[in-house]
Motif scaffolding. Structure first.
Motif, PDB file in Angstrom:
ATOM      1  N   GLY A 261       0.779  -1.224   0.000  1.00 29.29           N
ATOM      2  CA  GLY A 261       0.000   0.000   0.000  1.00 29.29           C
ATOM      3  C   GLY A 261       0.811   1.274   0.000  1.00 29.29           C
ATOM      4  O   GLY A 261       0.261   2.372   0.088  1.00 29.29           O
ATOM      5  N   ALA A 262       2.128   1.155  -0.078  1.00 35.15           N
ATOM      6  CA  ALA A 262       2.999   2.335  -0.034  1.00 35.15           C
ATOM      7  C   ALA A 262       3.825   2.425  -1.309  1.00 35.15           C
ATOM      8  O   ALA A 262       3.859   1.497  -2.114  1.00 35.15           O
ATOM      9  CB  ALA A 262       3.910   2.261   1.190  1.00 35.15           C
ATOM     10  N   GLU A 263       4.466   3.565  -1.476  1.00 27.92           N
ATOM     11  CA  GLU A 263       5.367   3.729  -2.620  1.00 27.92           C
ATOM     12  C   GLU A 263       6.748   3.201  -2.269  1.00 27.92           C
ATOM     13  O   GLU A 263       7.145   3.191  -1.104  1.00 27.92           O
ATOM     14  CB  GLU A 263       5.476   5.215  -2.982  1.00 27.92           C
ATOM     15  CG  GLU A 263       4.190   5.824  -3.506  1.00 27.92           C
ATOM     16  CD  GLU A 263       4.378   7.272  -3.903  1.00 27.92           C
ATOM     17  OE1 GLU A 263       3.427   7.831  -4.483  1.00 27.92           O
ATOM     18  OE2 GLU A 263       5.448   7.836  -3.648  1.00 27.92           O
ATOM     19  N   ARG A 264       7.475   2.782  -3.306  1.00 26.82           N
ATOM     20  CA  ARG A 264       8.848   2.329  -3.067  1.00 26.82           C
ATOM     21  C   ARG A 264       9.701   3.533  -2.684  1.00 26.82           C
ATOM     22  O   ARG A 264       9.623   4.591  -3.302  1.00 26.82           O
ATOM     23  CB  ARG A 264       9.403   1.664  -4.324  1.00 26.82           C
ATOM     24  CG  ARG A 264      10.786   1.083  -4.129  1.00 26.82           C
ATOM     25  CD  ARG A 264      11.080  -0.059  -5.068  1.00 26.82           C
ATOM     26  NE  ARG A 264      10.735   0.199  -6.441  1.00 26.82           N
ATOM     27  CZ  ARG A 264      10.698  -0.756  -7.372  1.00 26.82           C
ATOM     28  NH1 ARG A 264      10.998  -1.996  -7.066  1.00 26.82           N
ATOM     29  NH2 ARG A 264      10.373  -0.463  -8.602  1.00 26.82           N
ATOM     30  N   LYS A 265      10.495   3.353  -1.642  1.00 25.87           N
ATOM     31  CA  LYS A 265      11.307   4.452  -1.121  1.00 25.87           C
ATOM     32  C   LYS A 265      12.761   4.057  -1.035  1.00 25.87           C
ATOM     33  O   LYS A 265      13.087   2.905  -0.745  1.00 25.87           O
ATOM     34  CB  LYS A 265      10.805   4.870   0.263  1.00 25.87           C
ATOM     35  CG  LYS A 265       9.397   5.445   0.272  1.00 25.87           C
ATOM     36  CD  LYS A 265       8.994   5.876   1.656  1.00 25.87           C
ATOM     37  CE  LYS A 265       7.588   6.482   1.654  1.00 25.87           C
ATOM     38  NZ  LYS A 265       7.157   6.881   3.001  1.00 25.87           N
ATOM     39  N   GLY A 266      13.626   5.019  -1.284  1.00 22.02           N
ATOM     40  CA  GLY A 266      15.048   4.788  -1.133  1.00 22.02           C
ATOM     41  C   GLY A 266      15.425   4.722   0.332  1.00 22.02           C
ATOM     42  O   GLY A 266      14.929   5.503   1.144  1.00 22.02           O
ATOM     43  N   VAL A 267      16.269   3.783   0.674  1.00 26.20           N
ATOM     44  CA  VAL A 267      16.694   3.575   2.049  1.00 26.20           C
ATOM     45  C   VAL A 267      18.144   4.013   2.237  1.00 26.20           C
ATOM     46  O   VAL A 267      18.472   4.742   3.177  1.00 26.20           O
ATOM     47  CB  VAL A 267      16.535   2.089   2.427  1.00 26.20           C
ATOM     48  CG1 VAL A 267      17.133   1.807   3.797  1.00 26.20           C
ATOM     49  CG2 VAL A 267      15.078   1.680   2.380  1.00 26.20           C
ATOM     50  N   SER A 268      18.991   3.548   1.343  1.00 31.51           N
ATOM     51  CA  SER A 268      20.412   3.836   1.470  1.00 31.51           C
ATOM     52  C   SER A 268      21.073   3.625   0.124  1.00 31.51           C
ATOM     53  O   SER A 268      20.541   2.913  -0.739  1.00 31.51           O
ATOM     54  CB  SER A 268      21.038   2.913   2.525  1.00 31.51           C
ATOM     55  OG  SER A 268      22.396   3.231   2.724  1.00 31.51           O
ATOM     56  N   CYS A 269      22.253   4.233  -0.028  1.00 30.75           N
ATOM     57  CA  CYS A 269      22.959   4.099  -1.294  1.00 30.75           C
ATOM     58  C   CYS A 269      24.445   4.258  -1.048  1.00 30.75           C
ATOM     59  O   CYS A 269      24.859   4.978  -0.121  1.00 30.75           O
ATOM     60  CB  CYS A 269      22.463   5.156  -2.282  1.00 30.75           C
ATOM     61  SG  CYS A 269      23.091   4.993  -3.960  1.00 30.75           S
ATOM     62  N   ILE A 270      25.244   3.572  -1.850  1.00 30.13           N
ATOM     63  CA  ILE A 270      26.697   3.708  -1.750  1.00 30.13           C
ATOM     64  C   ILE A 270      27.281   3.863  -3.144  1.00 30.13           C
ATOM     65  O   ILE A 270      26.891   3.148  -4.082  1.00 30.13           O
ATOM     66  CB  ILE A 270      27.321   2.496  -1.014  1.00 30.13           C
ATOM     67  CG1 ILE A 270      28.823   2.687  -0.818  1.00 30.13           C
ATOM     68  CG2 ILE A 270      27.027   1.173  -1.736  1.00 30.13           C
ATOM     69  CD1 ILE A 270      29.439   1.699   0.166  1.00 30.13           C
ATOM     70  N   SER A 271      28.168   4.832  -3.268  1.00 28.66           N
ATOM     71  CA  SER A 271      28.921   4.983  -4.502  1.00 28.66           C
ATOM     72  C   SER A 271      30.082   4.001  -4.459  1.00 28.66           C
ATOM     73  O   SER A 271      30.940   4.079  -3.576  1.00 28.66           O
ATOM     74  CB  SER A 271      29.442   6.414  -4.627  1.00 28.66           C
ATOM     75  OG  SER A 271      30.361   6.511  -5.694  1.00 28.66           O
TER      76      SER A 271
END
Length: 120
Positions: free
Chosen positions: A42-52
């Motif tokens: 029921g929710a939108e996909r959300k960014g949690v974390s990212c690494i370059s």
């Protein structure tokens, strides 16, 4: 063939820990950033974390900052998401993705997802 394979999901009690892995193959790992996203019903996909991958710069959403840690093992083409002090709001399907850049970049490849369920 490009592959992003997540693993490590499962059931965990609130306050506990879990480590997710994202194993990448079929593309030049350090040309990309690897991000973790989550999608709850029921929710939108959300960014949690990212690494370059190239420079190791990391990013976190406010909801997980201080609790989750992203890291990479470039020799294994694998990115990890260490999830500590989890709470029921962290229950989601977690996806890793290869992005052109962490900030404002385009997602080029997606993994299939791994379910994390946190019980209260």
């Amino acid at each position: 063939e490009v592959q992003l394979v997540e693993s490590g999901g499962g059931f965990v009690q609130a306050g506990g820990s879990l480590r997710l892995s994202c194993a990448a193959s079929g593309f030049t790992f350090d040309d990309f950033s690897i991000g973790w996203f989550r999608l709850a019903p029921g929710a939108e996909r959300k960014g949690v974390s990212c690494i370059s991958i190239r420079d190791g710069q990391t990013y976190y959403s406010d909801s997980v900052k201080g609790r989750f840690t992203i890291s990479s093992d470039n020799a294994k083409n694998t990115v990890y998401l260490q999830m500590d002090k989890v709470n029921p709001e962290d229950t989601s399907t977690y996806y890793c993705a290869a992005l052109t850049t962490c900030r404002g970049g385009d997602v080029e490849y997606w993994g299939q997802g791994t379910q994390v369920t946190v019980s209260s």
